[in-house]
Design a protein around this motif. Structure first.
Motif, mmCIF file in Angstrom:
data_model
loop_
_atom_site.group_PDB
_atom_site.id
_atom_site.type_symbol
_atom_site.label_atom_id
_atom_site.label_comp_id
_atom_site.label_asym_id
_atom_site.label_seq_id
_atom_site.Cartn_x
_atom_site.Cartn_y
_atom_site.Cartn_z
ATOM 1 N N ALA A 224 43.867 39.576 85.463
ATOM 2 C CA ALA A 224 42.914 40.107 86.440
ATOM 3 C C ALA A 224 41.864 39.050 86.780
ATOM 4 C CB ALA A 224 42.250 41.365 85.895
ATOM 5 N N GLU A 225 41.401 38.330 85.779
ATOM 6 C CA GLU A 225 40.410 37.279 86.013
ATOM 7 C C GLU A 225 41.004 36.147 86.858
ATOM 8 O OE1 GLU A 225 39.166 36.247 82.061
ATOM 9 O OE2 GLU A 225 37.993 38.081 81.835
ATOM 10 N N LEU A 226 42.255 35.780 86.573
ATOM 11 C CA LEU A 226 42.903 34.731 87.356
ATOM 12 C C LEU A 226 43.097 35.164 88.796
ATOM 13 C CD1 LEU A 226 45.578 33.445 84.827
ATOM 14 C CD2 LEU A 226 43.542 32.226 85.609
ATOM 15 N N LEU A 227 43.487 36.409 89.005
ATOM 16 C CA LEU A 227 43.661 36.913 90.364
ATOM 17 C C LEU A 227 42.332 36.880 91.116
ATOM 18 C CD1 LEU A 227 45.443 38.154 92.535
ATOM 19 C CD2 LEU A 227 44.957 40.393 91.548
ATOM 20 N N LYS A 228 41.257 37.299 90.452
ATOM 21 C CA LYS A 228 39.939 37.279 91.091
ATOM 22 C C LYS A 228 39.533 35.847 91.452
ATOM 23 C CE LYS A 228 35.094 38.541 90.566
ATOM 24 N NZ LYS A 228 34.688 37.415 91.374
ATOM 25 N N GLU A 229 39.786 34.914 90.531
ATOM 26 C CA GLU A 229 39.459 33.515 90.805
ATOM 27 C C GLU A 229 40.262 33.001 91.996
ATOM 28 O OE1 GLU A 229 40.004 31.157 87.293
ATOM 29 O OE2 GLU A 229 38.606 32.380 86.147
ATOM 30 N N ASN A 230 41.531 33.351 92.062
ATOM 31 C CA ASN A 230 42.364 32.904 93.179
ATOM 32 C C ASN A 230 41.890 33.491 94.498
ATOM 33 O OD1 ASN A 230 44.025 31.239 91.700
ATOM 34 N ND2 ASN A 230 45.561 32.807 91.338
ATOM 35 N N ILE A 231 41.459 34.744 94.490
ATOM 36 C CA ILE A 231 40.940 35.357 95.717
ATOM 37 C C ILE A 231 39.624 34.699 96.104
ATOM 38 C CG2 ILE A 231 39.986 37.495 96.689
ATOM 39 C CD1 ILE A 231 42.223 38.972 95.158
ATOM 40 N N ASP A 232 38.782 34.380 95.114
ATOM 41 C CA ASP A 232 37.524 33.696 95.401
ATOM 42 C C ASP A 232 37.794 32.333 96.046
ATOM 43 O OD1 ASP A 232 36.072 35.815 94.418
ATOM 44 O OD2 ASP A 232 35.649 34.870 92.482
ATOM 45 N N VAL A 233 38.800 31.621 95.553
ATOM 46 C CA VAL A 233 39.163 30.334 96.145
ATOM 47 C C VAL A 233 39.666 30.557 97.564
ATOM 48 C CG1 VAL A 233 40.778 28.380 96.002
ATOM 49 C CG2 VAL A 233 39.618 29.195 93.951
ATOM 50 N N PHE A 234 40.443 31.603 97.774
ATOM 51 C CA PHE A 234 40.965 31.937 99.102
ATOM 52 C C PHE A 234 39.818 32.172 100.079
ATOM 53 C CE2 PHE A 234 42.854 34.917 102.191
ATOM 54 C CZ PHE A 234 43.959 34.177 102.582
ATOM 55 N N LYS A 235 38.755 32.827 99.610
ATOM 56 C CA LYS A 235 37.589 33.095 100.453
ATOM 57 C C LYS A 235 36.911 31.801 100.900
ATOM 58 C CE LYS A 235 36.202 37.510 98.416
ATOM 59 N NZ LYS A 235 35.126 38.175 97.680
ATOM 60 N N LEU A 236 37.013 30.760 100.090
ATOM 61 C CA LEU A 236 36.337 29.502 100.390
ATOM 62 C C LEU A 236 37.103 28.652 101.409
ATOM 63 C CD1 LEU A 236 35.235 28.525 96.781
ATOM 64 C CD2 LEU A 236 33.813 29.500 98.588
ATOM 65 N N LYS A 237 38.191 29.161 101.917
ATOM 66 C CA LYS A 237 39.050 28.396 102.823
ATOM 67 C C LYS A 237 38.260 27.807 103.991
ATOM 68 C CE LYS A 237 43.138 28.746 105.694
ATOM 69 N NZ LYS A 237 44.178 29.615 106.201
ATOM 70 N N ASN A 238 37.359 28.565 104.553
ATOM 71 C CA ASN A 238 36.611 28.103 105.715
ATOM 72 C C ASN A 238 35.605 27.013 105.395
ATOM 73 O OD1 ASN A 238 37.975 29.818 107.463
ATOM 74 N ND2 ASN A 238 36.590 31.505 107.005
ATOM 75 N N GLU A 239 35.416 26.717 104.115
ATOM 76 C CA GLU A 239 34.495 25.664 103.715
ATOM 77 C C GLU A 239 35.238 24.367 103.415
ATOM 78 O OE1 GLU A 239 31.798 26.977 100.694
ATOM 79 O OE2 GLU A 239 31.607 28.936 101.596
ATOM 80 N N ASN A 240 36.472 24.268 103.895
ATOM 81 C CA ASN A 240 37.310 23.084 103.736
ATOM 82 C C ASN A 240 37.548 22.705 102.278
ATOM 83 O OD1 ASN A 240 37.624 22.716 106.515
ATOM 84 N ND2 ASN A 240 35.624 21.730 106.627
ATOM 85 N N ILE A 241 37.589 23.698 101.422
ATOM 86 C CA ILE A 241 37.914 23.461 100.027
ATOM 87 C C ILE A 241 39.398 23.748 99.863
ATOM 88 C CG2 ILE A 241 37.548 24.263 97.656
ATOM 89 C CD1 ILE A 241 34.662 24.874 98.485
ATOM 90 N N PRO A 242 40.142 22.838 99.218
ATOM 91 C CA PRO A 242 41.582 23.080 99.088
ATOM 92 C C PRO A 242 41.880 24.373 98.336
ATOM 93 C CG PRO A 242 40.908 21.130 97.846
ATOM 94 C CD PRO A 242 39.709 21.636 98.555
ATOM 95 N N ILE A 243 42.946 25.023 98.744
ATOM 96 C CA ILE A 243 43.332 26.295 98.142
ATOM 97 C C ILE A 243 44.593 26.091 97.317
ATOM 98 C CG2 ILE A 243 44.114 28.632 98.655
ATOM 99 C CD1 ILE A 243 42.419 28.508 101.170
ATOM 100 N N PHE A 244 44.558 26.523 96.072
ATOM 101 C CA PHE A 244 45.713 26.468 95.184
ATOM 102 C C PHE A 244 45.963 27.884 94.677
ATOM 103 C CE2 PHE A 244 45.769 21.981 95.283
ATOM 104 C CZ PHE A 244 44.448 21.572 95.318
ATOM 105 N N ILE A 245 46.832 28.595 95.349
ATOM 106 C CA ILE A 245 47.117 29.984 95.006
ATOM 107 C C ILE A 245 48.593 30.101 94.656
ATOM 108 C CG2 ILE A 245 47.151 32.363 95.851
ATOM 109 C CD1 ILE A 245 44.834 31.670 97.651
ATOM 110 N N SER A 246 48.868 30.786 93.575
ATOM 111 C CA SER A 246 50.252 30.964 93.149
ATOM 112 C C SER A 246 50.997 31.848 94.148
ATOM 113 C CB SER A 246 50.298 31.607 91.768
ATOM 114 O OG SER A 246 49.843 32.942 91.843
ATOM 115 N N GLU A 247 52.318 31.773 94.108
ATOM 116 C CA GLU A 247 53.144 32.613 94.981
ATOM 117 C C GLU A 247 52.889 34.087 94.705
ATOM 118 O OE1 GLU A 247 55.095 31.865 97.654
ATOM 119 O OE2 GLU A 247 54.204 29.887 97.376
ATOM 120 N N LYS A 248 52.709 34.438 93.441
ATOM 121 C CA LYS A 248 52.449 35.829 93.066
ATOM 122 C C LYS A 248 51.142 36.312 93.707
ATOM 123 C CE LYS A 248 52.160 38.775 88.990
ATOM 124 N NZ LYS A 248 52.207 38.818 87.529
#
Length: 90
Positions: free
Chosen positions: A49-73
């Motif tokens: 659950a914590e990893l999923l939340k972290e991945n979603i938080d990274v996804f939210k940062l997409k517009n700030e030109n921060i690279p996104i590393f999200i698993s296929e799952k």
């Protein structure tokens, strides 16, 4: 050694829980306490659950030109819940 849970036991607990076995049945199969089964399953679920939340938080940062590393799952979970950069729930 009696009373020592190995990494193999931890993986066995997770795999058996994913297959739908009860804590009591897993405990009997592995000859460990059912509360130990519950603890390791809870830890696994909490960590995911914590990893999923972290991945979603990274996804939210997409517009700030921060690279996104999200698993296929995680990508599938995001798509399943219809989460795009415009409508990600907070």
């Amino acid at each position: 050694l009696e009373g020592v849970i190995t990494i193999v036991d931890k993986h066995s607990i997770i795999n058996l829980k994913k297959k739908g076995h009860s804590n009591r049945k897993i405990a009997k199969m592995l000859r460990i306490n059912r509360k130990t089964v519950a603890k390791y399953w809870y830890d696994h679920v909490k960590q995911n659950a914590e990893l999923l939340k972290e991945n979603i938080d990274v996804f939210k940062l997409k517009n700030e030109n921060i690279p996104i590393f999200i698993s296929e799952k995680t990508k599938k979970a995001i798509e399943k819940n219809n989460m795009t950069e415009m409508n990600i729930p907070t």
